[in-house]
Design a protein around this motif. Structure first.
Motif, PDB file in Angstrom:
ATOM      1  N   VAL A 282      10.797   0.246   3.799  1.00 28.29           N
ATOM      2  CA  VAL A 282      10.012   0.425   4.353  1.00 28.29           C
ATOM      3  C   VAL A 282      10.252   2.166   4.838  1.00 28.29           C
ATOM      4  O   VAL A 282      10.918   2.764   4.921  1.00 28.29           O
ATOM      5  N   ASN A 283       8.788   2.784   4.014  1.00 33.49           N
ATOM      6  CA  ASN A 283       8.542   4.393   3.781  1.00 33.49           C
ATOM      7  C   ASN A 283       8.746   4.885   5.241  1.00 33.49           C
ATOM      8  O   ASN A 283       7.102   5.317   5.064  1.00 33.49           O
TER       9      ASN A 283
ATOM     10  N   ASN B 276       0.936  -1.845   0.036  1.00 33.93           N
ATOM     11  CA  ASN B 276       0.060  -0.109   0.352  1.00 33.93           C
ATOM     12  C   ASN B 276       1.021   1.219  -0.130  1.00 33.93           C
ATOM     13  O   ASN B 276       0.226   1.712   0.542  1.00 33.93           O
ATOM     14  N   GLY B 277       1.838   1.527  -0.295  1.00 40.43           N
ATOM     15  CA  GLY B 277       2.707   2.356  -0.850  1.00 40.43           C
ATOM     16  C   GLY B 277       3.973   2.783   0.616  1.00 40.43           C
ATOM     17  O   GLY B 277       4.561   3.925   0.789  1.00 40.43           O
ATOM     18  N   LEU B 278       3.418   1.792   1.511  1.00 44.70           N
ATOM     19  CA  LEU B 278       4.266   2.158   2.587  1.00 44.70           C
ATOM     20  C   LEU B 278       5.828   1.501   2.955  1.00 44.70           C
ATOM     21  O   LEU B 278       6.126   1.611   3.720  1.00 44.70           O
TER      22      LEU B 278
ATOM     23  N   LYS C  53      -1.725   1.861  12.345  1.00 41.72           N
ATOM     24  CA  LYS C  53      -2.470   0.412  12.142  1.00 41.72           C
ATOM     25  C   LYS C  53      -1.730   1.029   9.884  1.00 41.72           C
ATOM     26  O   LYS C  53      -1.345  -0.264   9.749  1.00 41.72           O
ATOM     27  N   ASN C  54      -0.445   1.743  10.475  1.00 34.20           N
ATOM     28  CA  ASN C  54       0.078   1.417   9.111  1.00 34.20           C
ATOM     29  C   ASN C  54       1.466   0.335   9.110  1.00 34.20           C
ATOM     30  O   ASN C  54       1.564  -0.208   8.141  1.00 34.20           O
ATOM     31  N   LEU C  55       1.925   0.197   9.957  1.00 32.94           N
ATOM     32  CA  LEU C  55       3.398  -0.282  10.865  1.00 32.94           C
ATOM     33  C   LEU C  55       2.126  -2.178  10.124  1.00 32.94           C
ATOM     34  O   LEU C  55       2.714  -3.604   9.530  1.00 32.94           O
ATOM     35  N   GLU C  56       0.961  -2.350  10.939  1.00 36.72           N
ATOM     36  CA  GLU C  56       0.107  -3.392  10.813  1.00 36.72           C
ATOM     37  C   GLU C  56       0.066  -3.626   9.910  1.00 36.72           C
ATOM     38  O   GLU C  56      -0.091  -4.865   9.027  1.00 36.72           O
ATOM     39  N   ARG C  57      -0.514  -2.848   8.371  1.00 34.67           N
ATOM     40  CA  ARG C  57      -0.606  -2.932   7.388  1.00 34.67           C
ATOM     41  C   ARG C  57       0.647  -3.692   6.551  1.00 34.67           C
ATOM     42  O   ARG C  57       0.418  -4.879   5.714  1.00 34.67           O
ATOM     43  N   ILE C  58       1.605  -3.294   6.803  1.00 33.19           N
ATOM     44  CA  ILE C  58       2.989  -3.909   6.365  1.00 33.19           C
ATOM     45  C   ILE C  58       3.789  -4.979   6.927  1.00 33.19           C
ATOM     46  O   ILE C  58       3.393  -5.925   6.016  1.00 33.19           O
ATOM     47  N   PHE C  59       3.003  -5.131   8.425  1.00 31.51           N
ATOM     48  CA  PHE C  59       3.419  -7.214   9.069  1.00 31.51           C
ATOM     49  C   PHE C  59       2.566  -7.616   7.629  1.00 31.51           C
ATOM     50  O   PHE C  59       3.008  -8.903   7.757  1.00 31.51           O
ATOM     51  N   ASP C  60       1.491  -7.387   7.906  1.00 28.62           N
ATOM     52  CA  ASP C  60      -0.066  -7.945   7.688  1.00 28.62           C
ATOM     53  C   ASP C  60       0.429  -8.391   6.162  1.00 28.62           C
ATOM     54  O   ASP C  60       0.581 -10.009   5.743  1.00 28.62           O
ATOM     55  N   ALA C  61       1.064  -7.671   5.144  1.00 27.13           N
ATOM     56  CA  ALA C  61       1.707  -8.029   3.752  1.00 27.13           C
ATOM     57  C   ALA C  61       2.856  -8.485   4.032  1.00 27.13           C
ATOM     58  O   ALA C  61       2.447  -9.871   3.130  1.00 27.13           O
ATOM     59  N   ALA C  62       3.236  -8.627   4.531  1.00 27.40           N
ATOM     60  CA  ALA C  62       4.860  -9.464   4.595  1.00 27.40           C
ATOM     61  C   ALA C  62       4.942 -10.868   5.452  1.00 27.40           C
ATOM     62  O   ALA C  62       5.251 -11.780   5.699  1.00 27.40           O
ATOM     63  N   ASP C  63       3.330 -10.948   5.607  1.00 26.74           N
ATOM     64  CA  ASP C  63       3.346 -12.907   6.572  1.00 26.74           C
ATOM     65  C   ASP C  63       3.004 -13.599   6.042  1.00 26.74           C
ATOM     66  O   ASP C  63       3.510 -14.935   6.425  1.00 26.74           O
TER      67      ASP C  63
END
Length: 399
Positions: free
Chosen positions: A198-199, A115-117, A213-223
């Protein structure tokens, strides 16, 4: 017919219809409460279940990658449908498949949307280009071995339950240009794991709760599969907790607490880089698996760096690498920058010489570039430091 999902759900209340949605938390929050029933959590496959499904899906091909199935089941945390689809494609191949075939097919099935993060990083450096002191090199090698040992230790030795199948989190600390990003990229190459930077400008949000929330999106995408998450300038995100004076201080401390917990559950390799280790939260540092200090290289290491960064398309036989490494206390990043600037100026020099079909990179171009690098760093450098090359630099300055 042009209405929203919420409108459709309200209309559905008139008839006995149940709509099942695969939705993220943000989607559920946007729906009217009166039409949303309690969330049903679908359990994910366990490691053992994934491994067994791989054996079934691969059919006769499993015999060729039996020793790889367990590693693949840990690295790629797919659900049943994905394993069946990827396995069917591999099982249909006429020739025996290899470990590389299995991992390549799995990697092709992974969809990582940050998501661009965070941005995917294409590694630029190989293992031979990473030059570190002996102690740091040993630590670097330990990190590589630890990632390769996760499957055995977690699932054969039994540490998975206690450590929540967690991956490895490390800190690279040291001045700018000492090789922290290069080391992360080399690990990506050695382990054959994709890397994402990570941006932080997009992640850290001034609004309360948005950073988590942004960090959760990153970790969830990498899971979904093993990934390297590279947090540069980590002190901006993982800084010390402060004394609570207002609501913003309290929520800033909660962000660090959330990070401590979420990092421990991350199953890949999280690399934090900082040039200000002292600004990081002490509780956070204690939970990191490895901390590697990247020092400014000594004279011998600088000589090796000078030699390694010279481009193959030039003739550098006239360069006094011994002198350059001894006289100028530059980091690897500074040396790389100086070499590039020297090449740019040499290419534009009307008196450029060629030898054996290659342009000659002369000492005067490099020395001027070194001087410019010192000026950029706001460091004083005088004729004494240039020794018997001082006249060369002075002539170039007036040219």
């Amino acid at each position: 017919h042009g209405g929203t999902l919420a409108d459709a759900l309200r209309a559905a209340q008139a008839v006995p219809v149940t709509v099942f949605l695969r939705a993220r938390r943000e989607t559920l929050a946007s729906l009217p409460r009166e039409v949303v029933q309690p969330t049903l959590a679908a359990p994910r496959l366990t490691f053992e279940e994934r491994a067994e499904r791989w054996r079934v899906a691969l059919g006769e091909q499993r015999a060729y990658v039996e020793d790889t199935i367990l590693e693949g089941a840990r690295r790629f945390r797919f659900e049943a449908a994905t394993i069946a689809a990827v396995g069917a494609g591999l099982a249909a191949r006429p020739e025996p498949i290899t470990r590389s075939d299995l991992f390549a097919a799995c990697r092709a099935a992974v969809s990582v949307d940050m998501n661009g993060l965070a941005q995917a990083v294409a590694p630029r450096f190989g293992p031979d280009e990473l030059i570190l002191p002996p102690q740091q090199r040993r630590q670097f090698d330990e990190i590589e071995r630890a990632m390769r040992s996760l499957t055995t230790v977690h699932f054969a030795w039994g540490t998975a339950r206690a450590w929540n199948e967690g991956g490895i989190s490390v800190l690279f600390a040291g001045p700018s240009g000492t090789g922290k990003t290069m080391a992360a990229e080399v690990l990506s190459v050695l382990l054959d794991i994709p890397m994402f930077r990570v941006n932080l400008a997009q992640v850290v949000d001034k609004y309360i709760g948005e950073t988590e929330k942004n960090l959760e999106r990153i970790f969830d995408a990498a899971d979904a599969s093993d990934t390297i998450l590279f947090f540069d300038e980590a002190d901006a995100l993982f800084g010390r907790r402060t004394e609570v004076r207002d609501a913003h201080d309290r929520y800033a401390n909660l962000e660090v607490a959330y990070l401590l917990e979420r990092m421990e559950r991350f199953k890949g390799l999280a690399i934090l880089a900082t040039n200000r280790r002292g600004d990081l939260d002490e509780a956070f540092l204690r939970r990191l698996r490895y901390i590697v200090e990247f020092p400014v290289p000594d004279a011998a290491e600088r000589r090796r760096i000078w030699t390694s960064v010279l481009p193959p398309g030039v003739d550098a036989g006239d360069l006094d690498v011994e002198f350059l490494g001894r006289q100028f206390q530059l980091t690897g990043g500074n040396i790389r920058s100086a070499v590039l600037n020297a090449c740019l100026q040499a290419a534009a020099d009307p008196d450029l010489h060629h030898r054996h079909g290659r342009p000659v990179l002369a000492m005067d171009h490099v020395l001027v570039a070194v001087k410019r690098e010192h000026e950029k760093l706001q460091r004083a450098v005088g004729p004494t430091q240039f020794g018997h090359y001082a006249d060369v630099v002075e002539d170039a300055r007036h040219a």
